[in-house]
Design an enzyme around this catalytic site. Structure first.
Site, PDB file in Angstrom:
ATOM      1  N   LEU A 176      63.814  59.688  48.809  1.00 16.09           N
ATOM      2  CA  LEU A 176      65.175  60.178  48.589  1.00 16.09           C
ATOM      3  C   LEU A 176      65.595  59.973  47.139  1.00 16.09           C
ATOM      4  O   LEU A 176      65.420  58.882  46.591  1.00 16.09           O
ATOM      5  CB  LEU A 176      66.150  59.440  49.507  1.00 16.09           C
ATOM      6  CG  LEU A 176      67.642  59.549  49.152  1.00 16.09           C
ATOM      7  CD1 LEU A 176      68.144  60.975  49.370  1.00 16.09           C
ATOM      8  CD2 LEU A 176      68.469  58.561  49.960  1.00 16.09           C
ATOM      9  N   SER A 177      66.209  60.993  46.543  1.00 14.62           N
ATOM     10  CA  SER A 177      66.856  60.889  45.243  1.00 14.62           C
ATOM     11  C   SER A 177      65.891  60.381  44.183  1.00 14.62           C
ATOM     12  O   SER A 177      64.921  61.060  43.862  1.00 14.62           O
ATOM     13  CB  SER A 177      68.102  60.011  45.367  1.00 14.62           C
ATOM     14  OG  SER A 177      68.901  60.099  44.214  1.00 14.62           O
ATOM     15  N   ALA A 178      66.120  59.182  43.606  1.00 20.10           N
ATOM     16  CA  ALA A 178      65.153  58.641  42.654  1.00 20.10           C
ATOM     17  C   ALA A 178      63.793  58.483  43.323  1.00 20.10           C
ATOM     18  O   ALA A 178      62.750  58.676  42.694  1.00 20.10           O
ATOM     19  CB  ALA A 178      65.644  57.304  42.115  1.00 20.10           C
TER      20      ALA A 178
END
Length: 434
Positions: A176-178
């Site tokens: 997720l995300s980073a």
């Protein structure tokens, strides 16, 4: 800097990207860590109390001595009670401010590991590496083959294969995300290791090489040609000629932290790597919330790239709490959004469940099939169109993505309706959209 809007639906939103752990930036890191806490506190006040966490945490086994660990990450393993011989291996990477335990407890991946019979490895970032515990996807010292955090995760995989008997030909990664951006790093840097990956609210590989460009990549995004994006992947491991990992993209259509344009750029990057066009070979609606599902199939019908555009959610991992076959996860922590069990569909795309997401189902013949996706219309300001990835800017003007029609000045005052047909191709449709 744009701060995620606390009034957006489905709970809190993740903070801006990490700042480098290098000494000159430590003060800025502390500032952004404070901003992250403030944003989540305001969101909690506006959206009401967060539900209590689930009673029992998912059991994780910490693993040390898995290698030289140049990125100084932590390794955890979740092993379901029953596993086949030489099980598949899925590596999971949490988002900023999260932990391996939080991602295990809420993402739904452990439920899928038990159902599908795979070993789950979770890498964890430390606040010593990054004040917000974000994987450093934007630092070349951590995002290149054989270096830093990417090399540490590579060593985790090697350890899991050697110590737990995981199948080296069935290794997958998601985040997720980073963690999603680091998933892109791993797929590009180690195409010889990962068979497929799923990028959730993430970014294309090599979009940023420092802190300043990381912010630009996240919002408003960077628009390169498919060929330019693909070359960046090939440059990550120049000796590799394929086969390339298959890639699934998941993104909320109201994400203001990592804007939806990044889903388009990821699609462009990996379809070009696979030698495919950017028009989907099959489009349908999936899940209880009618997520828009686009498939890009290679020769023989195998889906090399898929894009899943989740309606009505911001920044986070899509989950659908429950005990049904296509339900999973929990929303009792930030960045886990009640919509669709993405882990179910990701496992299917990896080919780990009874429904192989990598191969289209047989033609059912006459009669109803997957729900067709009609042409979509979007009415917004030019600024909002650009933020959502439906348009681009050049010289202060706005241009519809695909048709390149001039929409006028790039600001919040000029408003147009854009029609999307086919997927990813936008044209002016003022007054002519149903």
């Amino acid at each position: 800097m744009h701060t995620p809007l606390p009034h957006e639906s489905h709970g809190s939103h993740e903070s801006h990207p990490p700042l480098s752990p290098q000494a000159p930036l430590r003060a800025a890191q502390r500032l952004w860590a404070g901003v992250a806490v403030l944003v989540m506190s305001v969101a909690a006040v506006l959206t009401g109390p967060v539900p209590a966490a689930r009673a029992a945490a998912v059991p994780l086994t910490p693993v040390t001595g898995f290698g030289t660990n140049p990125g100084q990450l932590s390794m955890y393993v979740h092993r379901p009670a029953s596993l086949p011989a030489a099980p598949p291996l899925v590596v999971a990477l949490h988002g900023c401010t999260q932990s391996a335990q939080a991602y295990a407890d809420h993402s739904g991946l452990p439920e899928l590991a038990a159902r599908a019979g795979f070993l789950l490895v979770l890498a964890e970032q430390s606040s010593a590496n990054n004040a917000n515990k974000c994987f450093n996807w934007f630092q070349t010292s951590d995002s290149r083959r054989g270096q830093g955090e990417a090399a540490s995760i590579r060593q985790m995989v090697a350890h899991a294969v050697a110590s737990y008997g995981a199948d080296p030909k069935r290794v997958y990664v998601t985040g997720l995300s980073a963690g999603g951006a680091m998933t892109s790093v791993l797929l590009a840097a180690y195409p010889d290791l990962f068979a497929a990956g799923a990028v959730v609210a993430g970014l294309p590989y090599d979009c940023a090489r420092d802190v300043a460009s990381a912010y630009s990549c996240m919002n408003p995004g960077v628009d390169l040609s498919p060929a330019q994006w693909a070359q960046r992947v090939r440059d990550a491991h120049p000796a590799w000629t394929g086969p390339w990992p298959r890639v699934a993209v998941w993104h909320g259509d109201r994400d203001t932290t990592v804007v939806p344009r990044n889903a388009d750029e990821l699609r462009d990057q990996w379809t070009a790597v696979h030698g495919l066009g950017q028009t989907p070979t099959r489009t349908s609606l999936i899940g209880p919330n009618a997520t828009r599902h686009e498939e890009y199939a290679a020769a023989g019908g195998t889906v090399a790239v898929e894009v899943n555009r989740v309606p009505g959610i911001g920044h986070g991992t899509p989950v659908d709490p429950g005990t049904g076959e296509r339900e999973c996860g929990s929303t009792s922590a930030a960045y886990f959004l009640d919509s669709i069990c993405s882990s179910h569909w990701i496992a299917a795309f990896f080919g780990l469940t009874g429904t192989d997401g990598g191969t289209p189902p047989p033609d059912p013949g006459p009669g109803p099939g997957p729900d067709p996706v009609p042409a979509s219309c979007w009415t917004s300001s030019n600024y909002q169109h650009v933020q959502a990835g439906r348009a681009t800017t050049n010289g202060g003007y706005t241009f519809a993505k695909g048709s390149q029609q001039n929409m006028g000045l790039y600001n919040t005052f000029v408003t147009h309706t854009l029609k999307e047909s086919p997927t990813g191709w936008y044209s002016l449709a003022d007054g002519a959209c149903p």
